[in-house]
Write a protein that holds these residues in place. Structure first.
Motif, PDB file in Angstrom:
ATOM      1  N   ARG A  77       8.716  -8.380  -8.664  1.00  0.00           N
ATOM      2  CA  ARG A  77       9.613  -9.293  -9.157  1.00  0.00           C
ATOM      3  C   ARG A  77       9.670 -10.750  -8.405  1.00  0.00           C
ATOM      4  NH1 ARG A  77      12.964  -4.811  -9.363  1.00  0.00           N
ATOM      5  NH2 ARG A  77      14.241  -5.328  -7.627  1.00  0.00           N
ATOM      6  N   SER A  78       8.803 -10.894  -7.073  1.00  0.00           N
ATOM      7  CA  SER A  78       8.866 -11.800  -6.468  1.00  0.00           C
ATOM      8  C   SER A  78       7.434 -12.513  -6.417  1.00  0.00           C
ATOM      9  CB  SER A  78       9.381 -11.662  -4.831  1.00  0.00           C
ATOM     10  OG  SER A  78      10.583 -10.942  -4.639  1.00  0.00           O
ATOM     11  N   PHE A  79       7.325 -13.847  -6.106  1.00  0.00           N
ATOM     12  CA  PHE A  79       6.126 -14.323  -6.114  1.00  0.00           C
ATOM     13  C   PHE A  79       5.949 -14.940  -4.605  1.00  0.00           C
ATOM     14  CE2 PHE A  79       7.692 -14.598 -10.340  1.00  0.00           C
ATOM     15  CZ  PHE A  79       6.540 -13.793 -11.233  1.00  0.00           C
ATOM     16  N   PHE A  80       5.172 -13.934  -3.848  1.00  0.00           N
ATOM     17  CA  PHE A  80       4.664 -14.646  -2.580  1.00  0.00           C
ATOM     18  C   PHE A  80       3.473 -15.038  -2.748  1.00  0.00           C
ATOM     19  CE2 PHE A  80       8.223 -11.070  -1.880  1.00  0.00           C
ATOM     20  CZ  PHE A  80       9.112 -12.237  -1.310  1.00  0.00           C
ATOM     21  N   ARG A  81       3.153 -16.051  -1.589  1.00  0.00           N
ATOM     22  CA  ARG A  81       1.756 -16.241  -1.575  1.00  0.00           C
ATOM     23  C   ARG A  81       0.828 -15.228  -0.907  1.00  0.00           C
ATOM     24  NH1 ARG A  81       2.695 -22.194   1.636  1.00  0.00           N
ATOM     25  NH2 ARG A  81       3.780 -23.300  -0.235  1.00  0.00           N
ATOM     26  N   ASN A  82       1.338 -14.472  -0.227  1.00  0.00           N
ATOM     27  CA  ASN A  82       0.523 -13.428   0.542  1.00  0.00           C
ATOM     28  C   ASN A  82       0.572 -12.004  -0.129  1.00  0.00           C
ATOM     29  OD1 ASN A  82       3.075 -13.544   1.545  1.00  0.00           O
ATOM     30  ND2 ASN A  82       2.599 -12.911   3.615  1.00  0.00           N
ATOM     31  N   GLN A  83       0.390 -12.126  -1.376  1.00  0.00           N
ATOM     32  CA  GLN A  83       0.421 -10.860  -2.277  1.00  0.00           C
ATOM     33  C   GLN A  83      -0.687  -9.960  -1.747  1.00  0.00           C
ATOM     34  OE1 GLN A  83       2.217  -9.776  -5.021  1.00  0.00           O
ATOM     35  NE2 GLN A  83       3.697 -11.204  -4.616  1.00  0.00           N
ATOM     36  N   LEU A  84      -1.653 -10.467  -1.354  1.00  0.00           N
ATOM     37  CA  LEU A  84      -2.738  -9.384  -0.953  1.00  0.00           C
ATOM     38  C   LEU A  84      -2.414  -8.594   0.100  1.00  0.00           C
ATOM     39  CD1 LEU A  84      -5.681  -8.348  -0.774  1.00  0.00           C
ATOM     40  CD2 LEU A  84      -6.270 -10.425   0.638  1.00  0.00           C
ATOM     41  N   GLU A  85      -1.782  -9.206   1.200  1.00  0.00           N
ATOM     42  CA  GLU A  85      -1.432  -8.315   2.492  1.00  0.00           C
ATOM     43  C   GLU A  85      -0.171  -7.485   1.923  1.00  0.00           C
ATOM     44  OE1 GLU A  85      -1.650 -11.580   2.376  1.00  0.00           O
ATOM     45  OE2 GLU A  85      -2.930 -12.186   4.126  1.00  0.00           O
ATOM     46  N   LEU A  86       0.747  -7.790   0.950  1.00  0.00           N
ATOM     47  CA  LEU A  86       1.908  -7.094   0.552  1.00  0.00           C
ATOM     48  C   LEU A  86       1.210  -5.959  -0.383  1.00  0.00           C
ATOM     49  CD1 LEU A  86       4.791  -9.621  -0.167  1.00  0.00           C
ATOM     50  CD2 LEU A  86       4.814  -7.856   1.331  1.00  0.00           C
ATOM     51  N   GLN A  87       0.448  -6.052  -0.924  1.00  0.00           N
ATOM     52  CA  GLN A  87      -0.191  -5.214  -2.006  1.00  0.00           C
ATOM     53  C   GLN A  87      -0.999  -4.208  -1.282  1.00  0.00           C
ATOM     54  OE1 GLN A  87      -2.061  -7.463  -4.858  1.00  0.00           O
ATOM     55  NE2 GLN A  87      -0.688  -7.407  -6.404  1.00  0.00           N
ATOM     56  N   THR A  88      -1.559  -4.598  -0.430  1.00  0.00           N
ATOM     57  CA  THR A  88      -2.584  -3.627   0.577  1.00  0.00           C
ATOM     58  C   THR A  88      -1.389  -2.912   1.261  1.00  0.00           C
ATOM     59  OG1 THR A  88      -4.107  -5.155   0.854  1.00  0.00           O
ATOM     60  CG2 THR A  88      -3.936  -3.435   2.613  1.00  0.00           C
ATOM     61  N   ALA A  89      -0.368  -3.411   2.061  1.00  0.00           N
ATOM     62  CA  ALA A  89       0.734  -2.584   2.466  1.00  0.00           C
ATOM     63  C   ALA A  89       1.302  -1.691   1.688  1.00  0.00           C
ATOM     64  CB  ALA A  89       1.687  -3.578   3.200  1.00  0.00           C
ATOM     65  N   LEU A  90       1.613  -2.119   0.635  1.00  0.00           N
ATOM     66  CA  LEU A  90       1.916  -0.860  -0.692  1.00  0.00           C
ATOM     67  C   LEU A  90       1.253   0.144  -0.673  1.00  0.00           C
ATOM     68  CD1 LEU A  90       3.715  -2.899  -3.542  1.00  0.00           C
ATOM     69  CD2 LEU A  90       4.567  -1.167  -2.072  1.00  0.00           C
ATOM     70  N   VAL A  91      -0.217   0.085  -0.829  1.00  0.00           N
ATOM     71  CA  VAL A  91      -0.992   0.830  -1.112  1.00  0.00           C
ATOM     72  C   VAL A  91      -0.921   2.015   0.049  1.00  0.00           C
ATOM     73  CG1 VAL A  91      -3.606   1.663  -1.200  1.00  0.00           C
ATOM     74  CG2 VAL A  91      -2.869  -0.134  -2.428  1.00  0.00           C
ATOM     75  N   ASP A  92      -1.053   1.476   1.247  1.00  0.00           N
ATOM     76  CA  ASP A  92      -0.661   2.299   2.409  1.00  0.00           C
ATOM     77  C   ASP A  92       0.583   3.133   2.238  1.00  0.00           C
ATOM     78  OD1 ASP A  92      -1.562   3.232   5.275  1.00  0.00           O
ATOM     79  OD2 ASP A  92       0.058   1.801   5.774  1.00  0.00           O
ATOM     80  N   LEU A  93       1.421   2.283   2.157  1.00  0.00           N
ATOM     81  CA  LEU A  93       2.781   3.134   1.917  1.00  0.00           C
ATOM     82  C   LEU A  93       2.867   4.316   0.958  1.00  0.00           C
ATOM     83  CD1 LEU A  93       5.775   3.350   2.537  1.00  0.00           C
ATOM     84  CD2 LEU A  93       6.050   1.332   0.696  1.00  0.00           C
ATOM     85  N   TYR A  94       2.414   4.041  -0.249  1.00  0.00           N
ATOM     86  CA  TYR A  94       2.274   5.014  -1.091  1.00  0.00           C
ATOM     87  C   TYR A  94       1.428   6.179  -0.734  1.00  0.00           C
ATOM     88  CZ  TYR A  94       5.109   2.635  -4.993  1.00  0.00           C
ATOM     89  OH  TYR A  94       5.868   2.333  -5.614  1.00  0.00           O
ATOM     90  N   VAL A  95       0.429   6.073  -0.109  1.00  0.00           N
ATOM     91  CA  VAL A  95      -0.613   7.014   0.510  1.00  0.00           C
ATOM     92  C   VAL A  95       0.366   7.695   1.529  1.00  0.00           C
ATOM     93  CG1 VAL A  95      -2.384   7.322   2.205  1.00  0.00           C
ATOM     94  CG2 VAL A  95      -2.642   5.834   0.483  1.00  0.00           C
ATOM     95  N   LYS A  96       1.136   7.235   2.471  1.00  0.00           N
ATOM     96  CA  LYS A  96       1.754   7.806   3.496  1.00  0.00           C
ATOM     97  C   LYS A  96       3.109   8.638   3.071  1.00  0.00           C
ATOM     98  CE  LYS A  96       0.102   5.127   7.386  1.00  0.00           C
ATOM     99  NZ  LYS A  96       0.454   4.038   8.181  1.00  0.00           N
ATOM    100  N   CYS A  97       3.534   8.088   1.796  1.00  0.00           N
ATOM    101  CA  CYS A  97       4.327   8.770   0.951  1.00  0.00           C
ATOM    102  C   CYS A  97       4.215   9.908   0.109  1.00  0.00           C
ATOM    103  CB  CYS A  97       5.466   7.758   0.173  1.00  0.00           C
ATOM    104  SG  CYS A  97       6.689   6.679   1.366  1.00  0.00           S
TER     105      CYS A  97
END
Length: 381
Positions: free
Chosen positions: A38-58
């Motif tokens: 729902r947000s529009f941040f400039r560093n979407q790449l970093e956030l999305q990569t962190a999300l991938v890692d988060l879901y992996v660890k969950c």
């Protein structure tokens, strides 16, 4: 922050993602994912990569891959994170496929190779592991580091090629570190090789003297091979050096609240109900063919007491609590801070069969997906 209407920025969300990763909190991961979408941040790449890692660890590769596939751009960290995720969950074939796709677009680095080698190790892909290791310097000019050598020792050791693993260590162009000897010691535990375990432990007690896991593992190897006197000597050495054993515990999240269990735990407000249900579940899996593996009780007690001690391991308590407090279609997700014991691994397979529930466990080494009486690791762990 949200209650006070202070809008989080990307830095805030990265901190929250890190916290969720530590807890393996799937529900919180979904919440943070929604905020990012729902947000529009400039560093979407970093956030999305962190999300991938988060879901992996969950424990959810499905959601991790969804985020990965929707990324408009990817960097080497994004690719490596998804590859590592497949490896941690025991899907080496998928990890290698993704690695091939990556190589056509991005040059892999030492982290990528570590992810691929780890994936091969978890699944026993020896030929693929050798090819990956040999291609590092040959094709990509990436010099292997100690952790890559440790992965190769782990790969060979898990596959039962202990002498090859030792020969590999002796031929290393760099001095073996604690990770390398630790991989050999772990393999010796799997294959009950006391002689080589002693060689590895000797180095570890010098290189990694403060790590309690090294002492406990060697003591357990001695105990399981009937050398109780030697096992006691290792425990005495721990006390002499002031090294304390890490207490095992299992975490489960129910309705956005995190609960922690230890072996024989009776501190929970539902303890009576948990133990009553545990007895019913254990009786059901016994009928299906489960037999307690007493070799995983390393205390010198009567067999009847050994069975009781196995029954109240933290993994089993957390799972029964999950069965009691979640819907029949809900995936049960638990996290163990140590390696899951062999008896619990067998029992959980049976529990997934008799209850019809999918159980995802994250331990200190990898993920296990239990469903309909089988585990994603194929009992290779």
């Amino acid at each position: 922050m949200i209650v006070q209407r202070v809008h989080p920025d990307a830095v805030t969300l990265m901190s929250v993602i890190h916290a969720c990763s530590s807890l393996s909190s799937f529900q919180h991961a979904r919440f943070v994912h929604g905020l990012i979408v729902r947000s529009f941040f400039r560093n979407q790449l970093e956030l999305q990569t962190a999300l991938v890692d988060l879901y992996v660890k969950c424990g959810s590769l499905v959601y991790a891959r969804k985020v990965f596939d929707k990324m408009k751009e990817r960097n080497i960290i994004s690719w490596s994170t998804m590859i590592s995720g497949y490896g941690m969950h025991g899907f080496a074939g998928e990890a290698l496929k993704l690695f091939d796709q990556m190589k056509a677009l991005v040059k892999p680095d030492h982290i990528t190779f570590l992810s691929v080698l780890s994936a091969c190790s978890h699944c026993g892909f020896i030929e693929e592991g050798w090819e990956c290791f040999n291609s590092m310097n040959r094709d990509f000019k990436v010099i292997p580091r100690p952790e890559h050598y440790a992965c190769m020792v782990d790969l060979l050791g898990r596959a039962g090629k202990l002498n090859d693993a030792l020969d590999f260590i002796q031929r290393m162009p760099i001095l073996p570190d604690a990770g390398v000897w630790g991989a050999l010691l772990g393999a010796c535990r799997i294959h009950s090789n006391t002689e080589l375990a002693e060689v590895a432990a000797k180095h570890l007690f010098e290189l990694d003297a403060e790590n309690p896991g090294r002492y406990v593992l060697m003591s357990n190897i001695y105990a399981s091979s009937g050398k109780q006197k030697h096992a006691d000597e290792i425990r005495d050495l721990m006390k002499l050096r002031g090294v304390r054993k890490t207490a095992g515990h299992t975490v489960i999240e129910i309705k956005n609240k995190v609960y922690t269990f230890v072996a024989g735990d009776k501190s929970h407000h539902q303890s009576d109900l948990i133990y009553s249900e545990l007895e019913k579940v254990m009786n059901r899996i016994r009928v299906e063919g489960y037999k307690p593996d007493l070799k995983f009780v390393l205390h010198n007690v009567e067999e009847e007491m050994k069975e009781k001690m196995l029954y109240v391991h933290s993994e089993k308590l957390a799972i029964v609590f999950g069965l009691l407090n979640s819907g029949p279609e809900t995936v049960i997700r638990i996290k163990k801070n140590l390696r899951v014991c062999g008896d619990c691994h067998t029992a959980i397979k049976f529990i997934s069969k008799v209850t019809g529930r999918e159980i995802v466990m994250r331990d200190s080494y990898r993920f296990h997906h239990f469903k309909a009486g089988t585990c994603s690791c194929g009992d290779y762990w």
